[in-house]
Design an enzyme around this catalytic site. Sequence first.
Site, PDB file in Angstrom:
ATOM      1  N   PHE A 158       0.862  -1.188   0.000  1.00 26.70           N
ATOM      2  CA  PHE A 158       0.000   0.000   0.000  1.00 26.70           C
ATOM      3  C   PHE A 158       0.888   1.224   0.000  1.00 26.70           C
ATOM      4  O   PHE A 158       1.743   1.389   0.870  1.00 26.70           O
ATOM      5  CB  PHE A 158      -0.905   0.031   1.229  1.00 26.70           C
ATOM      6  N   GLU A 159       0.714   2.067  -0.992  1.00 20.78           N
ATOM      7  CA  GLU A 159       1.471   3.303  -1.032  1.00 20.78           C
ATOM      8  C   GLU A 159       0.626   4.350  -1.745  1.00 20.78           C
ATOM      9  O   GLU A 159      -0.220   4.036  -2.578  1.00 20.78           O
ATOM     10  CB  GLU A 159       2.805   3.130  -1.761  1.00 20.78           C
TER      11      GLU A 159
END
Length: 311
Positions: A217-218
């Site tokens: 997740f970014e």
Amino acid sequence: MIKRSNLKYLVLTLVVLFFFHWALLTNRPKSSFSTPWVLTDPELPSKVIGGPYEFENVTEESNSANACFVVLIRNTDLHSFRPTMRQLEDRFNHKYNYPYVFLNDVPFTEEFKKYTSALTKAKTEYGLIQSEHWSVPDHIDMDVARQNMQRMADEQVLYGAFTVSLYEYPKTIPTLWDAVKEFAITYPEYIENDNLMEFISNDNGKTYNLCHFWSNFEIADFNLWRSEAYLKFFDFLDKKGGFFYERWGDAPVHSIAAALFLKKHQVHFFKEIGYKHEPFMHCPSEEELQLKCHCNPSDSFDFEGYSCTKR
């Protein structure tokens, strides 16, 4: 396929590379949380991505970013992903309606399209990744690659497959830092002076301390991934063969690139967003955030011994 021009600024990235790396915002039931980090453009005001503690006040009409969710996923992952998407909509996206771009190496089924599009009022698009983008490059010796895969399997190397920050398994990237140093010597013009070298090295770049941001997740600006520096860097690493001969992952590669090509203030830790990627969790500890969370902050990974967040 969504047009590239529609993805110019921020991309809110949920990437699932053949694993169940599902990213959830604060308040996910059953304690599914962890630590998101964000790569931001310093020219953009903080309100464009909500900014700390401002998510409730941002509206689609006023402060929404030019952004989308990108999900790399298989048809068979549909029912595992639906709870994540439902909670993402409930906790966040129903206020902004950021579109979803689903990517697969085979065509999406009508069932997949039906059940994902029903979970959101936002636009959903479904792309097919071309086979040449997944295939093994001609310069890779597959006999050597298979031998190395077997060696890693015998040594029980995990995933021989950024949000939480932790130390990488050294056996998966034995020659990565040598390649990085060679790149820096060859292309010094791409290395940012005000960089984050102290995050990834304890001795000013002589060795890699293995710290990296988990990239399942970014939130990132495509200007970084499309920059001349990053494209040169990735092509340089690709030709070294370490993605196949070792197990260079997207997380250390993304992290090293962000640390070397960005200024310090362009990397941000969103401590108010809860997230979990097994076996690690980030849970916001502030009282005002805990009023909206279900997680136990004592379970947060941030300051455990194997975490790099304290750096």
